[in-house]
Write a protein that holds these residues in place. Structure first.
Motif, PDB file in Angstrom:
ATOM      1  N   MET A 166     -52.317 -55.185 -16.576  1.00 48.61           N
ATOM      2  CA  MET A 166     -53.153 -56.368 -16.400  1.00 48.61           C
ATOM      3  C   MET A 166     -52.537 -57.339 -15.395  1.00 48.61           C
ATOM      4  N   LYS A 167     -51.220 -57.365 -15.313  1.00 46.75           N
ATOM      5  CA  LYS A 167     -50.562 -58.211 -14.323  1.00 46.75           C
ATOM      6  C   LYS A 167     -50.889 -57.722 -12.915  1.00 46.75           C
ATOM      7  N   GLU A 168     -50.993 -56.395 -12.772  1.00 45.56           N
ATOM      8  CA  GLU A 168     -51.347 -55.824 -11.472  1.00 45.56           C
ATOM      9  C   GLU A 168     -52.804 -56.114 -11.125  1.00 45.56           C
ATOM     10  N   VAL A 169     -53.704 -55.975 -12.098  1.00 50.32           N
ATOM     11  CA  VAL A 169     -55.132 -56.201 -11.859  1.00 50.32           C
ATOM     12  C   VAL A 169     -55.422 -57.681 -11.654  1.00 50.32           C
ATOM     13  N   PHE A 170     -54.879 -58.518 -12.501  1.00 53.12           N
ATOM     14  CA  PHE A 170     -55.144 -59.957 -12.444  1.00 53.12           C
ATOM     15  C   PHE A 170     -53.911 -60.693 -11.921  1.00 53.12           C
ATOM     16  N   SER A 171     -53.514 -60.380 -10.698  1.00 49.37           N
ATOM     17  CA  SER A 171     -52.372 -61.095 -10.130  1.00 49.37           C
ATOM     18  C   SER A 171     -52.734 -62.565  -9.905  1.00 49.37           C
ATOM     19  N   GLU A 172     -54.018 -62.817  -9.638  1.00 52.97           N
ATOM     20  CA  GLU A 172     -54.544 -64.179  -9.540  1.00 52.97           C
ATOM     21  C   GLU A 172     -55.622 -64.336 -10.606  1.00 52.97           C
ATOM     22  N   PRO A 173     -55.922 -65.560 -11.025  1.00 48.68           N
ATOM     23  CA  PRO A 173     -56.990 -65.737 -12.017  1.00 48.68           C
ATOM     24  C   PRO A 173     -58.334 -65.271 -11.455  1.00 48.68           C
ATOM     25  N   PRO A 174     -59.209 -64.736 -12.310  1.00 52.71           N
ATOM     26  CA  PRO A 174     -60.530 -64.307 -11.827  1.00 52.71           C
ATOM     27  C   PRO A 174     -61.321 -65.481 -11.262  1.00 52.71           C
TER      28      PRO A 174
ATOM     29  N   ILE B 279     -59.758 -72.506 -18.957  1.00 50.98           N
ATOM     30  CA  ILE B 279     -59.310 -71.696 -20.092  1.00 50.98           C
ATOM     31  C   ILE B 279     -58.627 -70.428 -19.597  1.00 50.98           C
ATOM     32  N   ILE B 280     -59.206 -69.791 -18.571  1.00 45.68           N
ATOM     33  CA  ILE B 280     -58.609 -68.571 -18.032  1.00 45.68           C
ATOM     34  C   ILE B 280     -57.243 -68.860 -17.428  1.00 45.68           C
ATOM     35  N   ARG B 281     -57.136 -69.947 -16.658  1.00 41.72           N
ATOM     36  CA  ARG B 281     -55.841 -70.286 -16.060  1.00 41.72           C
ATOM     37  C   ARG B 281     -54.806 -70.627 -17.132  1.00 41.72           C
ATOM     38  N   THR B 282     -55.253 -71.251 -18.213  1.00 38.22           N
ATOM     39  CA  THR B 282     -54.327 -71.611 -19.290  1.00 38.22           C
ATOM     40  C   THR B 282     -53.776 -70.376 -19.993  1.00 38.22           C
ATOM     41  N   HIS B 283     -54.616 -69.365 -20.196  1.00 39.00           N
ATOM     42  CA  HIS B 283     -54.214 -68.185 -20.966  1.00 39.00           C
ATOM     43  C   HIS B 283     -53.941 -66.959 -20.100  1.00 39.00           C
ATOM     44  N   LEU B 284     -53.747 -67.154 -18.810  1.00 40.94           N
ATOM     45  CA  LEU B 284     -53.467 -66.033 -17.917  1.00 40.94           C
ATOM     46  C   LEU B 284     -52.151 -65.349 -18.275  1.00 40.94           C
ATOM     47  N   HIS B 285     -51.218 -66.120 -18.812  1.00 38.49           N
ATOM     48  CA  HIS B 285     -49.929 -65.523 -19.194  1.00 38.49           C
ATOM     49  C   HIS B 285     -50.106 -64.453 -20.273  1.00 38.49           C
ATOM     50  N   THR B 286     -51.151 -64.556 -21.088  1.00 37.09           N
ATOM     51  CA  THR B 286     -51.418 -63.541 -22.113  1.00 37.09           C
ATOM     52  C   THR B 286     -51.787 -62.214 -21.449  1.00 37.09           C
ATOM     53  N   LEU B 287     -52.588 -62.273 -20.384  1.00 38.56           N
ATOM     54  CA  LEU B 287     -52.920 -61.051 -19.645  1.00 38.56           C
ATOM     55  C   LEU B 287     -51.691 -60.478 -18.952  1.00 38.56           C
TER      56      LEU B 287
ATOM     57  N   THR C 272     -48.775 -60.204 -19.966  1.00 39.59           N
ATOM     58  CA  THR C 272     -47.812 -59.519 -20.834  1.00 39.59           C
ATOM     59  C   THR C 272     -47.878 -58.011 -20.625  1.00 39.59           C
ATOM     60  N   SER C 273     -49.024 -57.511 -20.169  1.00 38.13           N
ATOM     61  CA  SER C 273     -49.174 -56.097 -19.859  1.00 38.13           C
ATOM     62  C   SER C 273     -48.954 -55.890 -18.363  1.00 38.13           C
ATOM     63  N   ASP C 274     -48.167 -54.871 -18.023  1.00 29.80           N
ATOM     64  CA  ASP C 274     -47.906 -54.601 -16.607  1.00 29.80           C
ATOM     65  C   ASP C 274     -49.176 -54.235 -15.858  1.00 29.80           C
TER      66      ASP C 274
END
Length: 83
Positions: free
Chosen positions: A55-63, A41-49, A51-53
């Motif tokens: 969050m893209k920096e924090v979650f460059s890879e899935p948790p 589920i996280i990998r599927t919706h990672l693109h939602t995170l 969208t914010s610069d």
């Protein structure tokens, strides 16, 4: 064994930091059989995170999803401290 023999003792005993191991942020949840596949589920919706610069920096890879064991009947009935 040959690879280990070729390494210096100081390098083998040196403590590794998190940056050398893994930079993924752990998501720790209590295990339950009824939970869906959280990692998928996280990998599927990672693109939602992403969208914010920020969050893209924090979650460059899935948790990294990790599960802990929930309390069971033995934990309730048996005391951990003995006399």
């Amino acid at each position: 064994m040959i690879k280990v023999d070729n390494k210096k003792r100081e390098d083998l005993l040196r403590e590794k930091t998190n940056s050398e191991h893994n930079t993924r942020i752990p998501l720790v949840i209590t295990f339950s059989r009824v939970l869906p596949n959280i990692g998928r589920i996280i990998r599927t919706h990672l693109h939602t995170l992403h969208t914010s610069d920020r969050m893209k920096e924090v979650f460059s890879e899935p948790p990294l999803v990790a599960c802990i064991r929930d309390f069971n009947l033995q934990d309730i009935l048996v005391h951990k401290k003995t006399q």
